[in-house]
Design a protein around this motif. Structure first.
Motif, short mmCIF file in Angstrom:
data_model
loop_
_atom_site.label_atom_id
_atom_site.label_comp_id
_atom_site.label_asym_id
_atom_site.label_seq_id
_atom_site.Cartn_x
_atom_site.Cartn_y
_atom_site.Cartn_z
N GLY A 40 3.70 18.69 39.60
CA GLY A 40 3.82 19.81 38.70
C GLY A 40 3.25 19.51 37.33
N ARG A 41 2.90 20.56 36.58
CA ARG A 41 2.28 20.37 35.27
C ARG A 41 3.21 19.67 34.29
NH1 ARG A 41 -1.99 24.25 34.72
NH2 ARG A 41 -2.23 23.72 32.52
N THR A 42 4.50 20.00 34.30
CA THR A 42 5.44 19.37 33.36
C THR A 42 5.53 17.87 33.61
OG1 THR A 42 6.75 21.39 33.17
CG2 THR A 42 7.81 19.33 32.52
N ALA A 43 5.68 17.47 34.88
CA ALA A 43 5.75 16.04 35.20
C ALA A 43 4.42 15.36 34.90
CB ALA A 43 6.12 15.86 36.67
N LEU A 44 3.32 16.03 35.15
CA LEU A 44 2.01 15.46 34.86
C LEU A 44 1.86 15.19 33.37
CD1 LEU A 44 -0.93 14.70 35.63
CD2 LEU A 44 -1.51 17.13 35.34
N ARG A 45 2.34 16.10 32.54
CA ARG A 45 2.23 15.89 31.09
C ARG A 45 3.05 14.69 30.64
NH1 ARG A 45 2.47 22.36 29.81
NH2 ARG A 45 0.23 22.74 30.02
N GLN A 46 4.16 14.41 31.31
CA GLN A 46 4.92 13.20 30.99
C GLN A 46 4.09 11.96 31.28
OE1 GLN A 46 8.56 13.40 33.23
NE2 GLN A 46 9.37 15.16 32.09
N VAL A 47 3.38 11.98 32.40
CA VAL A 47 2.51 10.86 32.76
C VAL A 47 1.39 10.71 31.73
CG1 VAL A 47 0.85 10.01 34.46
CG2 VAL A 47 3.01 11.04 35.22
N LEU A 48 0.75 11.81 31.38
CA LEU A 48 -0.35 11.76 30.43
C LEU A 48 0.13 11.31 29.05
CD1 LEU A 48 -2.18 15.04 31.50
CD2 LEU A 48 -2.92 12.70 31.95
N ALA A 49 1.33 11.74 28.65
CA ALA A 49 1.88 11.32 27.37
C ALA A 49 2.11 9.81 27.36
CB ALA A 49 3.19 12.05 27.08
N ARG A 50 2.54 9.25 28.49
CA ARG A 50 2.73 7.80 28.57
C ARG A 50 1.40 7.08 28.47
NH1 ARG A 50 5.57 4.35 33.55
NH2 ARG A 50 4.89 2.28 32.82
N LEU A 51 0.39 7.59 29.14
CA LEU A 51 -0.94 6.97 29.08
C LEU A 51 -1.53 7.05 27.68
CD1 LEU A 51 -2.29 8.28 32.49
CD2 LEU A 51 -1.89 5.87 31.91
N VAL A 52 -1.22 8.14 26.96
CA VAL A 52 -1.65 8.24 25.55
C VAL A 52 -0.95 7.18 24.71
CG1 VAL A 52 -1.51 9.67 23.48
CG2 VAL A 52 -2.28 10.69 25.63
N SER A 53 0.38 7.05 24.89
CA SER A 53 1.13 6.08 24.09
C SER A 53 0.70 4.65 24.38
CB SER A 53 2.64 6.24 24.35
OG SER A 53 2.98 5.82 25.65
N GLU A 54 0.23 4.40 25.59
CA GLU A 54 -0.22 3.05 25.97
C GLU A 54 -1.70 2.84 25.68
OE1 GLU A 54 0.93 2.68 30.07
OE2 GLU A 54 3.05 2.40 29.58
N ARG A 55 -2.33 3.82 25.06
CA ARG A 55 -3.72 3.70 24.58
C ARG A 55 -4.74 3.61 25.71
NH1 ARG A 55 -4.04 5.63 20.04
NH2 ARG A 55 -5.84 4.37 19.45
N PHE A 56 -4.43 4.25 26.86
CA PHE A 56 -5.42 4.35 27.93
C PHE A 56 -6.30 5.59 27.74
CE2 PHE A 56 -2.41 1.54 30.11
CZ PHE A 56 -3.28 0.61 30.66
N ILE A 57 -5.69 6.66 27.23
CA ILE A 57 -6.41 7.91 27.02
C ILE A 57 -6.07 8.46 25.66
CG2 ILE A 57 -6.53 8.48 29.49
CD1 ILE A 57 -4.18 10.38 29.09
#
Length: 256
Positions: A40-57
């Motif tokens: 789902g989009r909400t869960a996906l955004r949690q994943v993307l937010a983590r990748l942002v915080s970890e400086r991958f994206i």
């Protein structure tokens, strides 16, 4: 994260590490990722937010992401750090500490350097679907002027700065931001002041009531992003956190 979001996190991270998506390349849209990864989009955004915080994206524009890395400027060789032989307090209260730190730069005699230690701060820039940013118009007695600021405040001991960003926004504006993503951490006056600042970005907010922080009271407004450069030129944007956050949003908006 649950098993599904952890799986999606590991999948996208493996795509980046295997260079399926190279540095600077745009990731597929949230819609495409949601369909391909069956999440789902909400869960996906949690994943993307983590990748942002970890400086991958890096997040840019609205709901768009690019892979970090591959900068064109090579990092210079780091030199010898300053030696710190100790410190002694000069003044302290619940808001500010002033220390004299015994330092020794390479090749320079030891001396005592003043260091002002303030609190850890979290600031939130909330941008809505109409490209407006949630701001407060308020008076600051130190510069003796009115101006626009983003909501933010002190991180309580043991508190996650992201939680601070949400809490302070709601207390100061009456709006509860949607999921926040970390943008940048910085020090506003690195030579003499120790005051860690974390900037967070939210792309939605819900009106939940009136502001509850009377000390921060001021006019609350949604300011069009198109108006920000002129307000900046007029000196109407106050505080480094507000400037850093809005410059990030404007730069991300302009990036192709």
């Amino acid at each position: 994260m649950g098993p599904k979001t952890q799986r999606v996190y590991e999948t996208i991270r493996s795509w980046i590490e295997s260079e399926r998506f190279s540095a600077g390349e745009k990731l597929p849209s949230e819609r495409a990722l949601s369909a391909e990864l069956e999440i789902g989009r909400t869960a996906l955004r949690q994943v993307l937010a983590r990748l942002v915080s970890e400086r991958f994206i890096r997040a840019y524009d609205r709901s768009s992401y690019r892979v970090l890395g591959g900068g064109s400027v090579p990092a210079p060789t780091e030199g010898e750090p300053w030696k710190i032989h100790g410190s002694r307090p000069v003044y302290e209260n619940r808001w500010v500490h002033l220390d004299l730190v015994d330092v020794e730069p390479p090749g320079v005699p030891r001396f005592e350097h003043h260091v002002v230690r303030l609190f850890h701060v979290a600031i939130t820039v909330v941008v809505d679907e109409q490209d407006r940013v949630l701001m407060m118009f308020r008076y600051r007695f130190v510069p003796k002027q009115w101006g626009w600021e983003l909501p933010g405040g002190i991180v309580d001991p043991g508190e996650d700065p992201a939680a601070t960003a949400v809490r302070e926004t709601e207390e100061e504006t009456g709006w509860r931001p949607g999921p926040v993503e970390h943008v940048v951490s910085y020090q506003p006056m690195i030579g003499m002041v120790d005051s860690p600042h974390d900037i967070f970005l939210a792309r939605s907010a819900e009106k939940v009531g009136e502001p509850t922080d009377a000390e921060e009271a001021g006019e609350i407004a949604w300011v069009p992003l198109d108006d920000i450069p002129e307000l900046m030129a007029q000196g109407k944007l106050m505080g480094s956190g507000t400037l850093v956050a809005l410059l990030h949003v404007l730069a991300s908006r302009a990036r192709p």
